[in-house]
Motif scaffolding. Structure first.
Motif, PDB file in Angstrom:
ATOM      1  N   GLN A   1       8.398  20.832  -3.964  1.00 16.01           N
ATOM      2  CA  GLN A   1       7.675  21.376  -5.396  1.00 16.01           C
ATOM      3  C   GLN A   1       7.988  20.351  -6.318  1.00 16.01           C
ATOM      4  OE1 GLN A   1      10.042  23.869  -3.780  1.00 16.01           O
ATOM      5  NE2 GLN A   1       8.139  23.817  -2.481  1.00 16.01           N
ATOM      6  N   CYS A   2       6.991  19.719  -6.791  1.00 13.63           N
ATOM      7  CA  CYS A   2       7.216  18.620  -7.923  1.00 13.63           C
ATOM      8  C   CYS A   2       6.388  19.012  -9.120  1.00 13.63           C
ATOM      9  CB  CYS A   2       6.422  17.408  -7.511  1.00 13.63           C
ATOM     10  SG  CYS A   2       6.948  16.704  -5.677  1.00 13.63           S
ATOM     11  N   SER A   3       6.667  18.543 -10.233  1.00 12.45           N
ATOM     12  CA  SER A   3       6.447  18.934 -11.373  1.00 12.45           C
ATOM     13  C   SER A   3       4.785  18.847 -11.690  1.00 12.45           C
ATOM     14  CB  SER A   3       6.808  18.179 -12.457  1.00 12.45           C
ATOM     15  OG  SER A   3       6.470  16.733 -12.290  1.00 12.45           O
ATOM     16  N   ASP A   4       4.236  18.077 -10.628  1.00 18.58           N
ATOM     17  CA  ASP A   4       2.540  17.995 -10.710  1.00 18.58           C
ATOM     18  C   ASP A   4       2.000  18.552  -9.602  1.00 18.58           C
ATOM     19  OD1 ASP A   4       3.698  16.080  -9.025  1.00 18.58           O
ATOM     20  OD2 ASP A   4       2.195  14.548  -9.409  1.00 18.58           O
ATOM     21  N   GLY A   5       2.708  19.432  -8.647  1.00 19.33           N
ATOM     22  CA  GLY A   5       2.065  20.202  -7.457  1.00 19.33           C
ATOM     23  C   GLY A   5       2.917  20.007  -6.639  1.00 19.33           C
TER      24      GLY A   5
ATOM     25  N   ILE B   1      21.894   9.317 -10.819  1.00 15.28           N
ATOM     26  CA  ILE B   1      23.097   9.964 -11.043  1.00 15.28           C
ATOM     27  C   ILE B   1      22.937  11.527 -11.374  1.00 15.28           C
ATOM     28  CG2 ILE B   1      23.449   9.204 -13.611  1.00 15.28           C
ATOM     29  CD1 ILE B   1      26.712   9.255 -12.672  1.00 15.28           C
ATOM     30  N   HIS B   2      21.930  11.828 -12.001  1.00 15.13           N
ATOM     31  CA  HIS B   2      21.655  13.224 -12.436  1.00 15.13           C
ATOM     32  C   HIS B   2      20.800  13.847 -11.439  1.00 15.13           C
ATOM     33  CE1 HIS B   2      23.459  12.358 -16.431  1.00 15.13           C
ATOM     34  NE2 HIS B   2      22.783  11.049 -16.410  1.00 15.13           N
ATOM     35  N   SER B   3      20.666  13.507 -10.365  1.00 16.97           N
ATOM     36  CA  SER B   3      20.016  13.880  -9.062  1.00 16.97           C
ATOM     37  C   SER B   3      19.711  15.344  -9.107  1.00 16.97           C
ATOM     38  CB  SER B   3      20.543  13.377  -7.799  1.00 16.97           C
ATOM     39  OG  SER B   3      19.967  13.727  -6.671  1.00 16.97           O
ATOM     40  N   ARG B   4      18.517  15.687  -9.005  1.00 13.17           N
ATOM     41  CA  ARG B   4      18.001  17.131  -8.451  1.00 13.17           C
ATOM     42  C   ARG B   4      18.129  17.398  -6.903  1.00 13.17           C
ATOM     43  NH1 ARG B   4      15.103  20.324 -12.460  1.00 13.17           N
ATOM     44  NH2 ARG B   4      14.913  21.893 -11.129  1.00 13.17           N
TER      45      ARG B   4
ATOM     46  N   GLY C   1       0.778  -1.110   0.014  1.00 14.54           N
ATOM     47  CA  GLY C   1       0.029  -0.007  -0.010  1.00 14.54           C
ATOM     48  C   GLY C   1       0.918   1.271   0.000  1.00 14.54           C
ATOM     49  N   ILE C   2       2.049   1.313  -0.721  1.00 12.53           N
ATOM     50  CA  ILE C   2       2.713   2.551  -0.483  1.00 12.53           C
ATOM     51  C   ILE C   2       2.548   3.270  -1.778  1.00 12.53           C
ATOM     52  CG2 ILE C   2       5.303   3.229  -0.711  1.00 12.53           C
ATOM     53  CD1 ILE C   2       6.034   0.574   0.582  1.00 12.53           C
ATOM     54  N   PRO C   3       2.235   4.612  -1.675  1.00 10.36           N
ATOM     55  CA  PRO C   3       1.803   5.418  -2.712  1.00 10.36           C
ATOM     56  C   PRO C   3       2.601   5.660  -3.868  1.00 10.36           C
ATOM     57  CG  PRO C   3       1.518   6.506  -0.931  1.00 10.36           C
ATOM     58  CD  PRO C   3       2.170   5.361  -0.317  1.00 10.36           C
ATOM     59  N   VAL C   4       2.735   5.356  -4.965  1.00  7.78           N
ATOM     60  CA  VAL C   4       3.807   5.886  -6.047  1.00  7.78           C
ATOM     61  C   VAL C   4       3.170   6.856  -6.944  1.00  7.78           C
ATOM     62  CG1 VAL C   4       5.106   4.847  -7.758  1.00  7.78           C
ATOM     63  CG2 VAL C   4       4.441   3.464  -5.931  1.00  7.78           C
ATOM     64  N   LYS C   5       3.704   7.981  -7.000  1.00  8.64           N
ATOM     65  CA  LYS C   5       3.115   9.151  -7.959  1.00  8.64           C
ATOM     66  C   LYS C   5       4.013   9.028  -9.378  1.00  8.64           C
ATOM     67  CE  LYS C   5      -0.062  10.831  -5.048  1.00  8.64           C
ATOM     68  NZ  LYS C   5       0.251  11.395  -3.674  1.00  8.64           N
ATOM     69  N   THR C   6       3.466   8.679 -10.287  1.00 13.46           N
ATOM     70  CA  THR C   6       4.367   8.527 -11.465  1.00 13.46           C
ATOM     71  C   THR C   6       4.128  10.052 -12.306  1.00 13.46           C
ATOM     72  OG1 THR C   6       2.435   7.690 -12.921  1.00 13.46           O
ATOM     73  CG2 THR C   6       4.449   6.257 -11.936  1.00 13.46           C
ATOM     74  N   GLY C   7       5.088  10.268 -13.005  1.00 17.89           N
ATOM     75  CA  GLY C   7       4.892  11.646 -13.801  1.00 17.89           C
ATOM     76  C   GLY C   7       5.101  12.709 -12.776  1.00 17.89           C
ATOM     77  N   SER C   8       5.791  12.667 -11.815  1.00 20.53           N
ATOM     78  CA  SER C   8       6.067  13.574 -10.632  1.00 20.53           C
ATOM     79  C   SER C   8       7.314  13.792 -10.315  1.00 20.53           C
ATOM     80  CB  SER C   8       5.177  13.107  -9.345  1.00 20.53           C
ATOM     81  OG  SER C   8       5.329  14.043  -8.374  1.00 20.53           O
ATOM     82  N   ALA C   9       7.932  14.751 -11.056  1.00 20.02           N
ATOM     83  CA  ALA C   9       9.682  14.945 -10.765  1.00 20.02           C
ATOM     84  C   ALA C   9       9.695  16.001  -9.749  1.00 20.02           C
ATOM     85  CB  ALA C   9      10.120  15.737 -12.181  1.00 20.02           C
ATOM     86  N   VAL C  10      10.660  15.386  -8.691  1.00 20.07           N
ATOM     87  CA  VAL C  10      10.711  16.416  -7.671  1.00 20.07           C
ATOM     88  C   VAL C  10      11.641  17.399  -8.176  1.00 20.07           C
ATOM     89  CG1 VAL C  10      12.099  16.551  -5.437  1.00 20.07           C
ATOM     90  CG2 VAL C  10      10.529  14.728  -5.919  1.00 20.07           C
ATOM     91  N   GLU C  11      11.474  18.832  -8.073  1.00 15.91           N
ATOM     92  CA  GLU C  11      12.159  19.767  -8.605  1.00 15.91           C
ATOM     93  C   GLU C  11      13.037  20.561  -7.546  1.00 15.91           C
ATOM     94  OE1 GLU C  11       9.328  21.752 -10.892  1.00 15.91           O
ATOM     95  OE2 GLU C  11       9.623  20.424 -12.666  1.00 15.91           O
ATOM     96  N   THR C  12      12.260  21.237  -6.516  1.00 17.53           N
ATOM     97  CA  THR C  12      12.974  21.855  -5.329  1.00 17.53           C
ATOM     98  C   THR C  12      12.311  21.692  -4.109  1.00 17.53           C
ATOM     99  OG1 THR C  12      11.746  23.733  -5.847  1.00 17.53           O
ATOM    100  CG2 THR C  12      13.733  23.930  -7.064  1.00 17.53           C
TER     101      THR C  12
END
Ligand SMILES: Cc1cc2nc3c(=O)[nH]c(=O)nc-3n(C[C@H](O)[C@H](O)[C@H](O)COP(=O)(O)OP(=O)(O)OC[C@H]3O[C@@H](n4cnc5c(N)ncnc54)[C@H](O)[C@@H]3O)c2cc1C
Length: 395
Positions: free
Chosen positions: A141-145, A158-161, A119-130
């Motif tokens: 702040q994620c790309s979807d809210g 390796i390209h971690s934000r 039951g662990i939530p997974v949000k796809t299409g959600s990039a962590v930005e700042t």
């Protein structure tokens, strides 16, 4: 306690399972829409398998894993056996769990299923930005809210934000390119590929192959030194014939295998220098985001898996409820080991790729004599790596 994990790769998914196991509420945010790993194989050494078994994944992993009998090092031109080290029953007897070869997608699917079951939530299409840390938590702040959590883990590769909060560095091209292909065993002459991990060593390049999908496919990783990486992307399709051409002077068995490799991609191998700090009050990193390494000891994912276990246990057993102290302790525990493994991986690649004939002869003699005359000592050489038991150390 809610913990947001940026990235649902092998590291992020394992960390989510371990954190749930420790009583936390993890939530995964994955940039891509499709939770699928690129087609290739992966070796899982006992130090990683131990953690995954402790997370309840013994049955599905044993069902899809291939247990290699040994590692064999061979000469690229003559196929001469230079050295060997037993795996199979030896690994299980010595370390308590098997050494496994798997398809990456299959491993990823096992982890994803376990995450869904728990039951662990997974949000796809959600990039962590700042993100911003406050006394009460982390505003992410994620790309979807936006989302708020008690802690944030950057498992974003390796390209971690998330790493940008700790260092201004960029990944460095290492001057090596890895070709990867998966070849159906049915497309190859019988007995061409041994049931082992086989490493072919030649000047400036090496090639590894092993069975995956329970023995139905052969995974190939071929690494060549190359001055330039001209592609925009760090991963791209290889031209038809490019891989066999890169190994044209090699033994007939290698050429036969490579000629059957139809769908081949190449990865530029990048690394980063170690950074002094990767944890703050409420944010930390794991896996390639924290300590990327060259793949020559097959340990990048293994380190990410160990990280997830250690982080969850250190957080669970923190004494004063302070997240910052636990994150700092986790960083200190993992920094030393990850650095040692990264250095050993680089040294392994240098050893595989030796150019000078005299140095190659000395290497072959040392490896050959070691495993034939002093097998116990030669095998004990890997105890520090494969015998590391994160589960017993951090209950
Ligand atoms: C040729 C080669 C062979 C290898 N073989 C082995 C092996 O045999 N054994 C082994 O142990 N290791 C091996 N490795 C290393 C291994 O692949 C990596 O170390 C491992 O995948 C790292 O896992 P990770 O979860 O830290 O990062 P990743 O696998 O890179 O996962 C990061 C995830 O984060 C997502 N993401 C990225 N940015 C964001 C963002 N801003 N927000 C949200 N999500 C984001 C990505 O989409 C991805 O899903 C190999 C590597 C190479 C190149």
């Amino acid at each position: 306690m809610k913990v947001v994990i940026a990235g649902a790769g092998i590291g992020g998914l394992t960390a989510a399972l371990a954190l749930k196991n420790s009583g936390f509420e993890p939530e995964l945010h994955e940039r891509s829409d499709l939770l699928a790993e690129a087609g290739a194989g992966i070796q899982l050494s006992p130090n990683a398998v131990k953690v995954l078994f402790a997370l309840g994944l013994r049955e599905p992993l044993e069902a899809i894993g291939f247990e290699p009998k040994a590692v064999r090092l061979r000469s690229a031109s003559s196929a001469r056996l230079i050295a060997y080290r037993p795996l199979g029953a030896f690994s299980t007897d010595r370390y308590g769990v098997p050494y496994l070869h798997l398809r990456r997608e299959a491993l990823h699917a096992v982890l994803r299923e376990a995450v869904a079951e728990r039951g662990i939530p997974v949000k796809t299409g959600s990039a962590v930005e700042t993100f911003t840390e406050t006394d009460a938590g982390v505003d992410i702040q994620c790309s979807d809210g936006n989302v708020t959590a008690d802690a944030l883990i950057g498992a974003d590769g390796i390209h971690s934000r998330v790493r940008r909060a700790f260092a201004e560095d960029e990944p460095r091209f290492t001057g090596m390119v890895a070709y990867r292909a998966v070849v159906p065993a049915s497309a190859l002459p019988p007995k061409l590929v041994e049931p082992t991990a086989t490493v072919w060593m030649g000047p400036g390049r090496h090639l590894v192959h092993y069975y995956v999908d329970g023995g139905e496919q052969v995974n190939v990783v071929a690494v060549v030194e190359s001055d330039a990486w001209s592609e925009e992307s760090w991963k791209t399709a290889a031209e038809p014939g490019e891989l066999p051409a890169a190994f044209s002077g090699w033994h007939r068995k290698v050429r036969t295998l490579l000629e059957a490799a139809e769908d081949c991609h190449k990865w530029a191998l990048f690394d980063r220098a170690p950074i002094p700090r990767w944890s703050s009050e409420r944010v930390t990193l794991l896996g390639d985001a924290a300590h990327p390494m060259l793949p020559f000891l097959a340990q990048g994912a293994a380190m990410a898996i160990e990280d997830g276990w250690v982080l969850s246990r250190v957080l669970e057993h923190r004494e004063d409820e302070a997240i910052a102290t636990a994150l700092d302790q986790y960083q200190q525990l993992r920094q030393l080991r990850a650095r040692k493994v990264a250095e050993a991986s680089k040294a392994q690649g240098d050893m595989f790729h030796l150019h000078a004939p005299g140095a190659r002869l000395a290497r072959d003699l040392k490896l050959g004599i070691g495993c034939r005359l002093l097998p116990e000592i030669a095998m004990a050489e890997y105890d520090w790596l494969h015998g590391y038991d994160a589960v017993r150390r951090f209950k």
